[in-house]
Scaffold this motif. Structure first.
Motif, mmCIF file in Angstrom:
data_model
loop_
_atom_site.group_PDB
_atom_site.id
_atom_site.type_symbol
_atom_site.label_atom_id
_atom_site.label_comp_id
_atom_site.label_asym_id
_atom_site.label_seq_id
_atom_site.Cartn_x
_atom_site.Cartn_y
_atom_site.Cartn_z
ATOM 1 N N GLY A 157 43.702 43.716 34.229
ATOM 2 C CA GLY A 157 42.632 44.576 35.486
ATOM 3 C C GLY A 157 41.569 44.682 34.890
ATOM 4 O O GLY A 157 41.310 44.984 33.641
ATOM 5 N N PHE A 158 40.551 44.973 35.796
ATOM 6 C CA PHE A 158 39.379 45.296 35.596
ATOM 7 C C PHE A 158 38.843 46.315 36.661
ATOM 8 O O PHE A 158 39.144 46.439 37.711
ATOM 9 N N LYS A 159 37.904 47.319 36.031
ATOM 10 C CA LYS A 159 37.425 48.300 36.987
ATOM 11 C C LYS A 159 35.784 48.341 36.744
ATOM 12 O O LYS A 159 35.383 48.788 35.442
ATOM 13 N N LEU A 160 35.044 48.490 37.618
ATOM 14 C CA LEU A 160 33.524 48.601 37.538
ATOM 15 C C LEU A 160 32.905 49.380 38.874
ATOM 16 O O LEU A 160 33.419 49.008 39.766
ATOM 17 N N HIS A 161 32.013 50.316 38.576
ATOM 18 C CA HIS A 161 31.283 50.847 39.508
ATOM 19 C C HIS A 161 30.131 49.893 39.804
ATOM 20 O O HIS A 161 29.414 49.520 38.982
ATOM 21 N N TYR A 162 29.755 49.959 41.178
ATOM 22 C CA TYR A 162 28.222 49.290 41.496
ATOM 23 C C TYR A 162 27.611 49.885 42.311
ATOM 24 O O TYR A 162 28.070 51.005 43.135
ATOM 25 N N ARG A 163 26.333 49.887 42.215
ATOM 26 C CA ARG A 163 25.448 50.442 43.475
ATOM 27 C C ARG A 163 25.214 49.202 44.456
ATOM 28 O O ARG A 163 24.592 48.258 43.790
ATOM 29 N N LEU A 164 25.749 48.982 45.570
ATOM 30 C CA LEU A 164 25.556 47.713 46.213
ATOM 31 C C LEU A 164 24.130 48.021 47.043
ATOM 32 O O LEU A 164 23.438 48.802 47.276
ATOM 33 N N ALA A 165 23.716 46.394 47.480
ATOM 34 C CA ALA A 165 22.581 46.497 48.130
ATOM 35 C C ALA A 165 22.679 47.172 49.443
ATOM 36 O O ALA A 165 24.018 47.482 50.060
ATOM 37 N N PHE B 90 42.749 36.427 46.522
ATOM 38 C CA PHE B 90 42.444 35.364 46.211
ATOM 39 C C PHE B 90 43.552 34.642 45.327
ATOM 40 O O PHE B 90 44.599 35.323 44.982
ATOM 41 N N ARG B 91 43.432 33.316 45.120
ATOM 42 C CA ARG B 91 44.683 32.601 44.454
ATOM 43 C C ARG B 91 45.027 33.194 43.456
ATOM 44 O O ARG B 91 46.224 33.374 43.032
ATOM 45 N N GLU B 92 44.290 33.542 42.484
ATOM 46 C CA GLU B 92 44.793 34.220 41.040
ATOM 47 C C GLU B 92 44.847 35.422 41.041
ATOM 48 O O GLU B 92 44.864 36.275 40.022
ATOM 49 N N GLY B 93 44.695 36.212 42.114
ATOM 50 C CA GLY B 93 44.782 37.841 42.273
ATOM 51 C C GLY B 93 44.390 38.494 43.332
ATOM 52 O O GLY B 93 44.356 37.751 44.342
ATOM 53 N N TYR B 94 44.005 39.711 43.169
ATOM 54 C CA TYR B 94 43.434 40.446 44.328
ATOM 55 C C TYR B 94 42.829 41.632 43.476
ATOM 56 O O TYR B 94 42.432 41.865 42.567
ATOM 57 N N ALA B 95 41.543 41.893 44.665
ATOM 58 C CA ALA B 95 40.649 42.830 44.436
ATOM 59 C C ALA B 95 40.649 44.103 45.523
ATOM 60 O O ALA B 95 40.936 43.741 46.520
ATOM 61 N N GLY B 96 40.236 45.398 45.212
ATOM 62 C CA GLY B 96 40.110 46.259 45.984
ATOM 63 C C GLY B 96 38.637 46.823 45.920
ATOM 64 O O GLY B 96 38.114 46.973 44.727
ATOM 65 N N LEU C 41 42.702 42.577 39.779
ATOM 66 C CA LEU C 41 43.873 42.343 38.914
ATOM 67 C C LEU C 41 43.811 40.824 38.967
ATOM 68 O O LEU C 41 43.721 40.123 40.261
ATOM 69 N N VAL C 42 43.859 39.871 37.980
ATOM 70 C CA VAL C 42 43.961 38.595 37.758
ATOM 71 C C VAL C 42 44.875 37.859 37.024
ATOM 72 O O VAL C 42 45.247 38.710 35.851
ATOM 73 N N ARG C 43 45.468 36.888 36.964
ATOM 74 C CA ARG C 43 46.281 36.312 36.126
ATOM 75 C C ARG C 43 45.598 35.935 34.718
ATOM 76 O O ARG C 43 44.445 35.550 34.957
ATOM 77 N N ARG C 44 46.230 36.277 33.665
ATOM 78 C CA ARG C 44 45.771 35.938 32.441
ATOM 79 C C ARG C 44 45.319 34.583 32.276
ATOM 80 O O ARG C 44 44.162 34.229 31.395
ATOM 81 N N GLY C 45 46.187 33.641 32.509
ATOM 82 C CA GLY C 45 45.594 32.046 32.725
ATOM 83 C C GLY C 45 44.419 31.824 33.086
ATOM 84 O O GLY C 45 43.633 30.969 32.559
ATOM 85 N N LEU D 36 35.959 48.577 32.691
ATOM 86 C CA LEU D 36 37.262 49.009 31.821
ATOM 87 C C LEU D 36 38.275 47.928 32.269
ATOM 88 O O LEU D 36 38.253 47.523 33.008
ATOM 89 N N THR D 37 39.109 47.811 31.242
ATOM 90 C CA THR D 37 40.157 46.857 31.360
ATOM 91 C C THR D 37 41.891 47.336 30.827
ATOM 92 O O THR D 37 41.742 48.353 30.285
ATOM 93 N N ILE D 38 42.899 46.886 31.588
ATOM 94 C CA ILE D 38 44.075 47.184 31.388
ATOM 95 C C ILE D 38 44.914 45.828 31.386
ATOM 96 O O ILE D 38 44.518 44.844 32.143
ATOM 97 N N CYS D 39 45.799 45.569 30.953
ATOM 98 C CA CYS D 39 46.774 44.432 30.900
ATOM 99 C C CYS D 39 48.209 44.881 30.822
ATOM 100 O O CYS D 39 48.710 45.973 30.548
ATOM 101 N N ARG D 40 49.133 43.888 31.447
ATOM 102 C CA ARG D 40 50.712 43.905 31.330
ATOM 103 C C ARG D 40 50.894 45.302 32.097
ATOM 104 O O ARG D 40 51.743 45.843 31.436
ATOM 105 N N VAL D 41 50.769 45.367 33.350
ATOM 106 C CA VAL D 41 51.025 46.595 34.035
ATOM 107 C C VAL D 41 52.243 46.617 34.476
ATOM 108 O O VAL D 41 52.674 45.388 35.224
#
Length: 382
Positions: A170-178, A194-200, A214-218, A256-261
């Motif tokens: 897992g990854f988490k990041l804040h952005y200031r969008l256009a 998407f094929r290898e995971g999903y995003a919110g 969250l994305v697959r480690r592979g 920020l990252t996390i794995c094996r939830v």
């Protein structure tokens, strides 16, 4: 003299528990390893249930700058389906929310020990639990330990996880969008498949957008093993996300990252559990993040634990009740999660949502946490 209860972890579950115990006049000490406000890996979506819990705790999400969320947008391969949410919701960063709850807990009389990490817990004779801090010495003993360390286990009190968690990162990041993208996202939470995971993706306070995925480690390994290598692959996999991030500025790096939830974990009480241990939030149940119900579960567990503890009930009874409350929402969420992991399942979800948009509203309602055991029984904030 009443022995203080101890809460380890200052996220929503821990801070809410400390607040409720202190409000009831019970002495409570809360250990939070971070000395100051910090970002946490989290989708930062507050569902209707979570909002009502927070209102009962005296937290004004609007005053904190929370962004109102009214609609859900599901996206895959350039196709979009949108529906209104079946409840009012907010987007608010954990940095802001956690600090608000900790401040209210302290104001109610809880003792906060910030910048003090608890590294280990060990059952003692009778029903006590000894807690060891970073200096390797026993920090305190307690007859009531409320464990709210999120997805990270405390040594000596590890969750009995069955099998092996999915190998997801897992990854988490804040952005200031256009500006145009910020306006397009306004009042929406987006779930991007998407094929290898999903995003919110959703707005939070101060014109920020929270991207949590969250994305697959592979896939991560094949892309190069780093966030900088993954991001171009992620944008290539989703034209929608690529458009959202065009011209966006990251507000902290690295992500920020996390794995094996351990999605689907639901604590089953047993005779081996220490009698003084109360598991809260992700220590008791882990629901797939796309549901947006993680913080509702954290607050539900806090309210239920505080109410039952103050009524003199045992931790085992609390764990049984919490499991009964959450078995159906977590089970339904896991069924949707498993369906959405492959391309065929994702296609089926998109087709059903396209033909019958109300399906998305029903899906959102399926994983809602029951309120009758907690919210309406909470003492209201003065």
């Amino acid at each position: 003299m009443i022995s203080p209860a101890v809460v380890v972890g200052g996220g929503p579950a821990g801070a809410a528990t400390a607040l409720l115990l202190a409000r009831a006049g019970h002495p409570v000490v809360l250990f939070e390893r971070h000395a100051r406000a910090t970002d946490k890996i989290c989708g930062e979506f507050l569902s209707g249930e979570a909002c009502r819990h927070l209102a009962a705790l005296g937290v004004d999400l609007g005053a904190l700058g929370g962004e109102r969320i009214h609609a859900l947008r599901l996206v895959r391969d350039g196709r979009k389906v949108e529906t209104d949410l079946p409840f009012p919701a907010f987007g608010l960063s954990r940095r802001v929310l956690d600090e608000a709850l900790l401040a209210r807990a302290a104001a109610a009389g809880a003792t906060l020990r910030r910048g003090e990490a608890i590294l280990r817990a060990a059952p003692q004779a009778g029903t006590a639990i000894a807690l060891t801090g970073t200096d390797g010495k026993t920090t305190c003993r307690t007859g009531a330990l409320f464990l709210a360390t999120g997805k990270h286990d405390l040594r000596g009190m590890r969750r009995p996880l069955p099998g092996h968690p999915d190998d997801l990162v897992g990854f988490k990041l804040h952005y200031r969008l256009a500006p145009a993208q910020r306006q397009a996202l306004r009042r929406h939470v987006e779930v991007i498949l998407f094929r290898e995971g999903y995003a919110g993706l959703q707005p939070v306070e101060a014109d920020r957008a929270n991207l949590c995925l969250l994305v697959r480690r592979g896939w991560l390994t094949r892309a190069g093993g780093t966030w900088d290598a993954l991001l171009p692959a992620l944008r290539h996999a989703s034209r929608h996300l690529d458009a959202r991030l065009d011209g966006a500025v990251p507000l902290f790096e690295p992500p920020l990252t996390i794995c094996r939830v351990p999605y689907g974990y639901l604590h089953a009480p047993s005779a081996a559990d220490p009698a003084a241990l109360w598991r809260l939030g992700d220590q008791a149940a882990v629901i797939p993040s796309f549901t947006g119900d993680g913080m509702a579960i954290a607050l539900h567990s806090a309210a239920l634990a505080a109410r039952m503890f103050l009524a003199g009930q045992a931790a085992a009874a609390y764990h049984r009740q919490l499991r009964a409350d959450l078995a159906m929402p977590v089970g339904r969420a896991m069924a949707l999660y498993c369906l959405g992991r492959g391309r065929t399942g994702q296609s089926a979800i998109m087709l059903a949502a396209s033909l019958f948009p109300s399906v998305l509203r029903r899906a959102a309602a399926l994983t809602r946490v029951p309120e009758e055991a907690t919210v309406r029984l909470l003492p209201q904030s003065s």
